[in-house]
Write an enzyme that holds these catalytic residues in place. Structure first.
Site, PDB file in Angstrom:
ATOM      1  N   ASP A 169       7.578  21.077   9.950  1.00 47.65           N
ATOM      2  CA  ASP A 169       6.198  21.562   9.916  1.00 47.65           C
ATOM      3  C   ASP A 169       5.477  20.988   8.688  1.00 47.65           C
ATOM      4  O   ASP A 169       5.628  21.491   7.572  1.00 47.65           O
ATOM      5  CB  ASP A 169       6.236  23.095   9.867  1.00 47.65           C
ATOM      6  CG  ASP A 169       4.863  23.732   9.869  1.00 47.65           C
ATOM      7  OD1 ASP A 169       3.876  23.026   9.612  1.00 47.65           O
ATOM      8  OD2 ASP A 169       4.794  24.947  10.122  1.00 47.65           O
ATOM      9  N   GLU A 177      -0.975   5.218   8.792  1.00 45.33           N
ATOM     10  CA  GLU A 177      -1.560   4.403   7.704  1.00 45.33           C
ATOM     11  C   GLU A 177      -0.746   3.133   7.501  1.00 45.33           C
ATOM     12  O   GLU A 177       0.457   3.187   7.234  1.00 45.33           O
ATOM     13  CB  GLU A 177      -1.626   5.233   6.413  1.00 45.33           C
ATOM     14  CG  GLU A 177      -2.467   4.542   5.364  1.00 45.33           C
ATOM     15  CD  GLU A 177      -2.737   5.428   4.156  1.00 45.33           C
ATOM     16  OE1 GLU A 177      -2.905   6.651   4.320  1.00 45.33           O
ATOM     17  OE2 GLU A 177      -2.771   4.884   3.043  1.00 45.33           O
ATOM     18  N   HIS A 196      -3.378  -3.304   1.124  1.00 48.67           N
ATOM     19  CA  HIS A 196      -4.012  -2.532   2.199  1.00 48.67           C
ATOM     20  C   HIS A 196      -4.738  -3.440   3.173  1.00 48.67           C
ATOM     21  O   HIS A 196      -4.648  -3.288   4.380  1.00 48.67           O
ATOM     22  CB  HIS A 196      -5.041  -1.558   1.589  1.00 48.67           C
ATOM     23  CG  HIS A 196      -4.460  -0.212   1.335  1.00 48.67           C
ATOM     24  ND1 HIS A 196      -5.221   0.919   1.276  1.00 48.67           N
ATOM     25  CD2 HIS A 196      -3.198   0.187   1.133  1.00 48.67           C
ATOM     26  CE1 HIS A 196      -4.455   1.950   1.047  1.00 48.67           C
ATOM     27  NE2 HIS A 196      -3.220   1.526   0.948  1.00 48.67           N
ATOM     28  N   LYS A 228      -1.860  12.813  -2.882  1.00 51.19           N
ATOM     29  CA  LYS A 228      -2.050  12.395  -1.484  1.00 51.19           C
ATOM     30  C   LYS A 228      -1.136  11.215  -1.194  1.00 51.19           C
ATOM     31  O   LYS A 228      -0.529  11.121  -0.130  1.00 51.19           O
ATOM     32  CB  LYS A 228      -3.518  12.037  -1.236  1.00 51.19           C
ATOM     33  CG  LYS A 228      -3.862  11.747   0.216  1.00 51.19           C
ATOM     34  CD  LYS A 228      -3.646  10.318   0.638  1.00 51.19           C
ATOM     35  CE  LYS A 228      -4.037  10.083   2.082  1.00 51.19           C
ATOM     36  NZ  LYS A 228      -3.698   8.725   2.546  1.00 51.19           N
TER      37      LYS A 228
HETATM   38  C1  MEV Z   1      -3.751   5.970  -0.081  1.00 49.74           C
HETATM   39  O1  MEV Z   1      -3.348   6.515   1.144  1.00 49.74           O
HETATM   40  C2  MEV Z   1      -2.934   6.543  -1.200  1.00 49.74           C
HETATM   41  C3  MEV Z   1      -3.383   6.128  -2.600  1.00 49.74           C
HETATM   42  O2  MEV Z   1      -4.772   6.397  -2.804  1.00 49.74           O
HETATM   43  C4  MEV Z   1      -2.536   6.926  -3.576  1.00 49.74           C
HETATM   44  C5  MEV Z   1      -2.944   6.787  -5.042  1.00 49.74           C
HETATM   45  O3  MEV Z   1      -4.127   6.492  -5.319  1.00 49.74           O
HETATM   46  O4  MEV Z   1      -2.067   7.026  -5.879  1.00 49.74           O
HETATM   47  C6  MEV Z   1      -3.183   4.657  -2.813  1.00 49.74           C
END
Ligand code: MEV
Length: 423
Positions: free
Chosen positions: A280, A85, A377, A264
């Site tokens: 792992d 990413e 991004h 995430k």
């Molecule tokens: C993207 O990989 C991760 C985010 O969505 C985390 C978040 O929203 O806190 C930017």
């Protein structure tokens, strides 16, 4: 033509590839060269990778990057990260620098107990089972002595074996719940070998062993990482920023849809270091998310307070990591990663990984509550699209400047590139 095969694993790599091309890759004319270009010309290294798993036909590359300028417990680190990413490493590096000027990250390991279970069925009287277990417990421990010998020398081993009655959840279901200290190894093989030996020793006519396996849920193998500073030191509009940041955390505490995405983002940092160090990541993912739901509701793994003008932001997570054994010393890049981290103990690695997660979460929330996430991004995404379109170095430079602050899609970048090329 039959599309199933017996003895596939016995074929050599070339034969496997040919079979795949003839049966499943007929519409992908470059299959052979795509697969082969990722094979390593160093035969020994290729063999090492092939032997990690069955049916290997190529290698799958991911970028190996580093995030410098981390300060953890007053020690400087450059953190290795393996991730696809685009914005993750850049974000980690920025946050590392930001907090290194504000006292750095503080981290501590709260506990290191791992768990394994022998699951079994027993239909007789509980008292008889309890008596059997109590009389056999020393024998169960003795039976594992040859397996635990080296681990005991390092200060680890089996901590306890408990009999657990689970019949209120499932008829006739009981467990031997075993706790372990595995020191610098993740311990999966060690734990499973101990459990299977315990199960074989415990087995008798009226005890039906179902399975013996470690648990990836390790709520007593915990690490905490935190940052804090005066609100005024957060920069311009410090209080406004801190308040919004706090609100974002409150939302992730109460709203599972948001909490999953919030966590995430944390895992973006955690997985990248876990993979770079040959650990792992599936075990870590499973354990961390289960921990996020420990109250019965899925929640944020991180928390924040604003008290007496001080902003504090922290994370508490379970991590089963090793710095010896498994892939850690087998994969040359994991070995290098651990060296880059100055050969940490498993406990130190737990702290580094937790910090990587917290840093990533800070970056995401900072962007989300201020400029929005797409700006950063898209900048990185633009680069990926330009590479996909095989833009030259000069074209990239011009388009990165001209498309700055614009909404980026594959089509819009392609159009801009074609326009540039006809100019
Ligand atoms: C993207 O990989 C991760 C985010 O969505 C985390 C978040 O929203 O806190 C930017």
């Amino acid at each position: 033509m039959s599309k199933t095969i017996t003895g596939f694993s016995k074929l050599d790599k070339e034969e496997k590839t040919t079979w795949l091309i003839n049966n499943f890759l007929t519409d992908f004319p470059d299959s052979h060269s795509v697969l082969n270009q990722y094979l390593n010309p160093n035969k020994k290294l290729q063999q090492l990778h092939d032997e990690f798993i069955e049916n290997s036909i190529s290698n799958y590359y991911l970028p190996f990057a580093v995030a410098p300028n981390f300060t953890i417990n007053n020690k400087a680190y450059v953190i290795p990260m393996v991730i696809e990413e685009s914005s993750v490493v850049a974000a980690a590096s920025l946050v590392a620098k930001f907090w290194s000027k504000r006292g750095g990250f503080k981290a501590e390991v709260l506990s290191t107990t791992k768990i394994g279970q022998v699951h079994f069925m027993y239909a007789g009287a509980y008292l008889n089972l309890e008596t059997y277990f109590n009389s056999l417990k020393p024998t169960l421990l003795k039976a594992t002595e040859s397996i635990t010998k080296n681990m005991r020398k390092r200060g680890g081993g089996i901590l306890d074996i408990e009999l657990r009655d689970k019949t209120s959840d499932l008829d006739h279901y009981y467990q031997l719940h075993v706790t372990f200290e595995t020191k610098d190894s993740m311990g999966a093989n060690f734990i499973n070998s101990c459990l299977e030996t315990i199960a074989n020793t415990f087995r008798k006519d009226d005890v039906e062993i179902v399975m013996s396996i470690l648990s990836n849920y390790i709520p007593d193998c915990l690490v905490k990482a935190e940052v804090s500073c005066d609100i005024d030191d957060l920069g311009e509009n410090g209080m406004e920023f801190a308040k919004k940041f706090y609100q974002a955390l409150q939302i992730a505490q109460v709203e599972p849809y948001r909490a999953v995405t919030h966590n995430k983002g944390i895992m973006n940092g955690i997985d990248a270091v876990v993979i770079a160090t040959g650990n792992d990541f599936r075990a870590v993912e499973a354990g961390v998310h289960a921990y996020a739901a420990k109250s019965g509701k899925y929640k944020s793994l991180s928390q924040c307070t604003i008290n007496d003008g001080v902003f504090k932001f922290w994370i508490e997570i379970p991590l089963a990591l090793g710095t010896v054994g498994g892939l850690t010393n087998l994969h040359p890049l994991s070995k290098l990663s651990l060296n880059l981290l100055q050969n940490p103990s498993a406990k130190e690695l737990m702290m580094i990984v937790a910090v990587a997660g917290l840093a990533q979460n800070f970056a995401a929330l900072k962007a989300l509550t201020t400029t929005g996430i797409q700006k950063g991004h898209m900048k990185m995404h633009l680069n990926n699209i330009l590479n996909q379109l095989e833009a030259t170095k000069d074209e990239k430079l011009m388009l990165v400047n001209s498309l700055n602050n614009q909404h980026i899609t594959y089509n819009s970048v392609n159009k801009a590139l074609q326009q540039l090329r006809v100019q």
